[in-house]
Structure formats: structure tokens, C-alpha cells
Design a protein around this motif. Structure first.
Motif, PDB file in Angstrom:
ATOM      1  N   MET A   1      40.922 -23.525  34.490  1.00  0.00           N
ATOM      2  CA  MET A   1      40.413 -23.267  35.833  1.00  0.00           C
ATOM      3  C   MET A   1      38.930 -23.640  35.886  1.00  0.00           C
ATOM      4  O   MET A   1      38.159 -23.305  34.990  1.00  0.00           O
ATOM      5  N   PHE A   2      38.554 -24.349  36.922  1.00  0.00           N
ATOM      6  CA  PHE A   2      37.147 -24.697  37.108  1.00  0.00           C
ATOM      7  C   PHE A   2      36.876 -24.631  38.599  1.00  0.00           C
ATOM      8  O   PHE A   2      36.875 -25.649  39.292  1.00  0.00           O
ATOM      9  N   GLN A   3      36.691 -23.399  39.075  1.00  0.00           N
ATOM     10  CA  GLN A   3      36.540 -23.202  40.497  1.00  0.00           C
ATOM     11  C   GLN A   3      35.192 -22.563  40.799  1.00  0.00           C
ATOM     12  O   GLN A   3      34.206 -22.878  40.149  1.00  0.00           O
ATOM     13  N   ARG A   4      35.137 -21.695  41.802  1.00  0.00           N
ATOM     14  CA  ARG A   4      33.853 -21.194  42.276  1.00  0.00           C
ATOM     15  C   ARG A   4      32.986 -20.574  41.169  1.00  0.00           C
ATOM     16  O   ARG A   4      31.812 -20.961  41.032  1.00  0.00           O
ATOM     17  N   PRO A   5      33.486 -19.613  40.389  1.00  0.00           N
ATOM     18  CA  PRO A   5      32.606 -19.006  39.380  1.00  0.00           C
ATOM     19  C   PRO A   5      32.030 -20.024  38.403  1.00  0.00           C
ATOM     20  O   PRO A   5      30.832 -19.999  38.087  1.00  0.00           O
ATOM     21  N   GLN A   6      32.889 -20.930  37.931  1.00  0.00           N
ATOM     22  CA  GLN A   6      32.427 -21.923  36.964  1.00  0.00           C
ATOM     23  C   GLN A   6      31.505 -22.954  37.613  1.00  0.00           C
ATOM     24  O   GLN A   6      30.501 -23.360  37.024  1.00  0.00           O
ATOM     25  N   GLN A   7      31.842 -23.363  38.831  1.00  0.00           N
ATOM     26  CA  GLN A   7      31.023 -24.359  39.523  1.00  0.00           C
ATOM     27  C   GLN A   7      29.630 -23.814  39.839  1.00  0.00           C
ATOM     28  O   GLN A   7      28.620 -24.526  39.699  1.00  0.00           O
ATOM     29  N   LEU A   8      29.550 -22.564  40.275  1.00  0.00           N
ATOM     30  CA  LEU A   8      28.250 -21.990  40.587  1.00  0.00           C
ATOM     31  C   LEU A   8      27.417 -21.786  39.325  1.00  0.00           C
ATOM     32  O   LEU A   8      26.192 -21.961  39.347  1.00  0.00           O
ATOM     33  N   ALA A   9      28.065 -21.421  38.223  1.00  0.00           N
ATOM     34  CA  ALA A   9      27.346 -21.293  36.951  1.00  0.00           C
ATOM     35  C   ALA A   9      26.732 -22.633  36.557  1.00  0.00           C
ATOM     36  O   ALA A   9      25.567 -22.717  36.152  1.00  0.00           O
ATOM     37  N   LYS A  10      27.517 -23.693  36.693  1.00  0.00           N
ATOM     38  CA  LYS A  10      27.025 -25.035  36.372  1.00  0.00           C
ATOM     39  C   LYS A  10      25.903 -25.445  37.318  1.00  0.00           C
ATOM     40  O   LYS A  10      24.893 -26.030  36.887  1.00  0.00           O
ATOM     41  N   ALA A  11      26.053 -25.137  38.611  1.00  0.00           N
ATOM     42  CA  ALA A  11      25.026 -25.505  39.587  1.00  0.00           C
ATOM     43  C   ALA A  11      23.718 -24.778  39.305  1.00  0.00           C
ATOM     44  O   ALA A  11      22.632 -25.348  39.464  1.00  0.00           O
ATOM     45  N   LEU A  12      23.795 -23.522  38.900  1.00  0.00           N
ATOM     46  CA  LEU A  12      22.591 -22.775  38.534  1.00  0.00           C
ATOM     47  C   LEU A  12      21.914 -23.392  37.319  1.00  0.00           C
ATOM     48  O   LEU A  12      20.685 -23.509  37.265  1.00  0.00           O
ATOM     49  N   ALA A  13      22.715 -23.777  36.337  1.00  0.00           N
ATOM     50  CA  ALA A  13      22.153 -24.426  35.150  1.00  0.00           C
ATOM     51  C   ALA A  13      21.514 -25.761  35.513  1.00  0.00           C
ATOM     52  O   ALA A  13      20.460 -26.123  34.987  1.00  0.00           O
ATOM     53  N   ASP A  14      22.146 -26.495  36.423  1.00  0.00           N
ATOM     54  CA  ASP A  14      21.575 -27.762  36.894  1.00  0.00           C
ATOM     55  C   ASP A  14      20.229 -27.549  37.576  1.00  0.00           C
ATOM     56  O   ASP A  14      19.373 -28.438  37.577  1.00  0.00           O
ATOM     57  N   ARG A  15      20.032 -26.364  38.168  1.00  0.00           N
ATOM     58  CA  ARG A  15      18.768 -26.030  38.814  1.00  0.00           C
ATOM     59  C   ARG A  15      17.704 -25.590  37.808  1.00  0.00           C
ATOM     60  O   ARG A  15      16.574 -25.304  38.172  1.00  0.00           O
ATOM     61  N   GLY A  16      18.082 -25.511  36.541  1.00  0.00           N
ATOM     62  CA  GLY A  16      17.115 -25.168  35.503  1.00  0.00           C
ATOM     63  C   GLY A  16      17.134 -23.720  35.063  1.00  0.00           C
ATOM     64  O   GLY A  16      16.335 -23.318  34.213  1.00  0.00           O
TER      65      GLY A  16
END
Length: 353
Positions: A1-16
Motif C-alpha cells: 500500500m502506498f496511499q495517503r499516509p505514505q505519500q504525505l510522509a514522502k512529501a514531508l521528507a521532500d520538503r526537507g
């Protein structure tokens, strides 16, 4: 599964930001089961974390400021232990991602949910119906729908060139002209009667359904398998979704209307658009909020909508329009909306006061 929780975690990491994603230590599959302690994901400051069910004790002693992003009611006890064990302020976000009936039931489910939304500093709702449900308890709730990582669905020349052979391979019907596709859970909210109606009326449409068949709808799924122009395939990892989507001529969301779907923000619809695919969906409330999606309220309208969508297959201008719609609904934009709301500067990482 790679949905909202995982995507937001990745997006936060992308933001530094440094992100510690707490995996489910009871989930006997990859990657959760194989994580011990901290496991770094790629080059980002994103870590999977499993303390063997210890309740996040290491986080109590972590010197960094914490923003705790909670998704499930049963996580309440873990959050409480961490909050009470720390001397500084832990900022708490509770993200209402689905209707409460979608969670695995247990005796304290409702209590944990109510306590979580009451104790949180910020409460998020993925869908307008959930947002409305929260107004009596949390009038300060924030509506934050799902989104998409557009980069994952950028056109790939290799995929495009192999598109026709790929379609023949997965459908097994070289004489079929069009592939109508869906990926996602095949569960009690899936409209099996609609698919049978469409498949029966259009033998030249090949229906490719990719996803996990839930145990309580096995008999309905078997009825679909009896149609020569319907193919059911097992769930695939997220990394394979763009390739699967590239094989569709038209992407569909054939859902029934019930308490679950009326409170659903479908991730896959944003992904369909990012892939540039004409998209036909049941006219759910969250679907009606998304531009350039063709919606239908009954099976005849759904049939007509697919026929309309087929007319623009291969139209590069139309595909560009759909991708531009997806670009307005990225996970990064969702993250920025939340961080701005709680007072965190996305450029400096200053925490809320």
C-alpha cells in the motif's frame, strides 16, 4: 500500500523535514515485518521505525521537536504515551482519512476516535462529508483532500511504445479495440452490476480490473470472471501502477453510493488524471469537486460517459489538460496547506508555537 499516509510522509521528507514513519509491528508483510529499529529510505530524511511494539519509547527521548501525525483511532494510546513522556510540546494532527466504518472494529474504537479528534491540535478531513461531520466537534477542522505525485505518472516513451502489446497481453483479447481499466480494492463498494451491464452490452470493450478481491465479495468477483471481456488481476505494488495505467484507454471508478464512498476522496482519480487518461466515475461528492472528470449517476449515464471518453483517446491536448488538473492537486500542495495552517514555515521548518 502506498496511499495517503505514505505519500504525505514522502512529501514531508521532500520538503526537507525529518520523518519517522511508525510501521505496524503486527503486520506480517514487507516492509513492516522486516523493519527493526530505524530503517532509512533512500537519500531522504525518511525513516521506517519499528520498536517491536514498545509504543514509541525512543521518541519520548528524542531531542527534536515532534509533530505527531495520526491516522487511525487505535494509535491513540501510543500518542498519549509519547506526549506524556516528553517535557516539551508535541503538536498533534489527527487525519480523518475514511469513514469510521472502514476501520477494523474493536470495543474502544469510537472512544479512541472521539478522544483523538478532541485532543488533537489540528484535525484534517479528506472529504467534504467527513468535514461536515466534524463541524459540531471541531469547527476548526481543515479540509485536505487526497492528491498525487505527478512525477510518478509522467509519460514514458518506452511504456507508450509498448502500450498496445501490453494491452493484448493483460487482456488476452487482441481483437478488442478498447481497454477500460480500474485498479484498487474490489470490495463491497464496487459496483459489480454496473461492470456486468457494460461488459454485456459492449463485447469490444475489454475491462481490466486490477486489485485485491475482498473475501466478502468473492462470489460477485467470480461472476465477473465468467465474462470473456473482463479480466481480474491481482493487486500490484505502487511502482507498477503507472505501467498498468498506461495500458488503459479510459480509466473508471465504478463505485456504489454508500456511507463509505460518500466520504471518500479517491486517490486513484488524481492518478488517472496525472496519467492523462480520460476518466469516468460515479458522481460521488468528492468526484464532483475535481475538474475534467466525467461523472455519471446511473449505469446508462456511465455507459454514455465512457463512449464520450473514448472519443478523446489519443487527443494530446486533452491529456495535457488532465495532467494540468493533476498538477493542481499534488501531495506537496496538500502538505503546504497543512503546514501553513499550523504555522510551520515550509522553507525554514519553524515549528508552531
Amino acid at each position: 500500500m502506498f496511499q495517503r499516509p505514505q505519500q504525505l510522509a514522502k512529501a514531508l521528507a521532500d520538503r526537507g523535514f525529518t520523518v519517522i514513519y511508525m510501521v505496524d509491528s503486527s503486520y506480517p508483510y514487507s516492509p513492516d515485518w522486516f523493519v527493526r529499529g530505524l530503517k532509512r529510505m533512500g537519500e531522504q530524511s525518511l525513516y521506517l521505525y519499528n520498536d517491536g511494539g514498545g509504543g514509541g519509547e525512543e521518541l519520548v527521548h528524542l531531542s527534536a521537536h515532534l509533530v505527531f501525525w495520526q491516522y487511525w483511532p487505535h494509535q491513540r494510546d501510543v500518542v498519549e504515551r509519547i506526549v506524556k513522556g516528553r517535557h516539551d510540546k508535541v503538536y498533534r494532527i489527527y487525519d480523518c482519512i475514511d469513514d469510521l466504518t472502514t476501520f477494523i472494529g474493536y470495543s474502544g474504537l469510537k472512544r479512541d476516535y472521539e478522544d483523538s479528534i478532541t485532543l488533537a491540535d489540528t484535525v484534517l478531513a479528506t472529504a467534504s462529508r467527513i468535514f461536515e461531520d466534524l463541524q459540531g466537534v471541531r469547527p476548526d477542522a481543515l479540509l485536505v483532500p487526497n492528491g498525487v505525485d505527478v512525477g510518478d505518472f509522467e509519460p514514458d516513451d518506452k511504456v507508450s511504445n509498448n502500450n498496445s502489446s501490453y494491452k493484448d497481453a493483460i487482456v488476452g483479447l487482441s481483437e478488442s479495440r478498447w481497454t477500460i481499466g480500474y485498479y484498487g480494492a474490489i470490495a463491497q463498494w464496487f459496483d459489480f452490476d454496473l461492470i456486468q451491464f457494460l461488459a454485456g452490452r459492449h463485447p469490444n470493450w475489454s475491462f481490466q480490473l486490477v486489485g485485491e478481491v475482498y473475501p466478502d465479495v468473492t462470489s460477485q468477483a467470480k461472476q465477473l470472471a465468467a465474462y470473456s471481456n473482463i479480466t481480474l488481476s491481482k493487486r500490484v505494488p505502487y511502482r507498477e501502477i503507472p505501467r498498468i495505467l498506461a495500458g488503459f484507454d479510459v480509466a473508471i471508478l465504478p463505485f456504489l453510493k454508500n456511507d463509505i464512498t460518500l466520504r471518500t476522496s479517491p486517490v486513484k482519480v488524481y492518478e488517472y488524471l496525472a496519467g492523462g487518461k480520460p476518466t469516468v466515475c460515479t458522481d460521488l461528492p468528492e468526484i464532483m469537486r475535481i475538474p475534467n472528470v466525467i461523472s455519471a449517476s446511473n449505469r446508462e449515464e456511465f455507459e454514455s460517459a465512457i463512449e464520450t471518453a473514448l472519443e478523446v483517446v489519443g487527443d494530446t491536448n486533452y491529456s495535457r489538460l488532465l495532467r494540468n488538473t493533476a498538477k493542481l492537486n499534488t501531495w506537496q500542495s496538500r502538505i503546504d496547506q497543512v503546514l501553513c495552517h499550523i504555522g510551520i514555515d515550509t522553507t525554514s521548518g519553524v515549528r508552531p508555537t
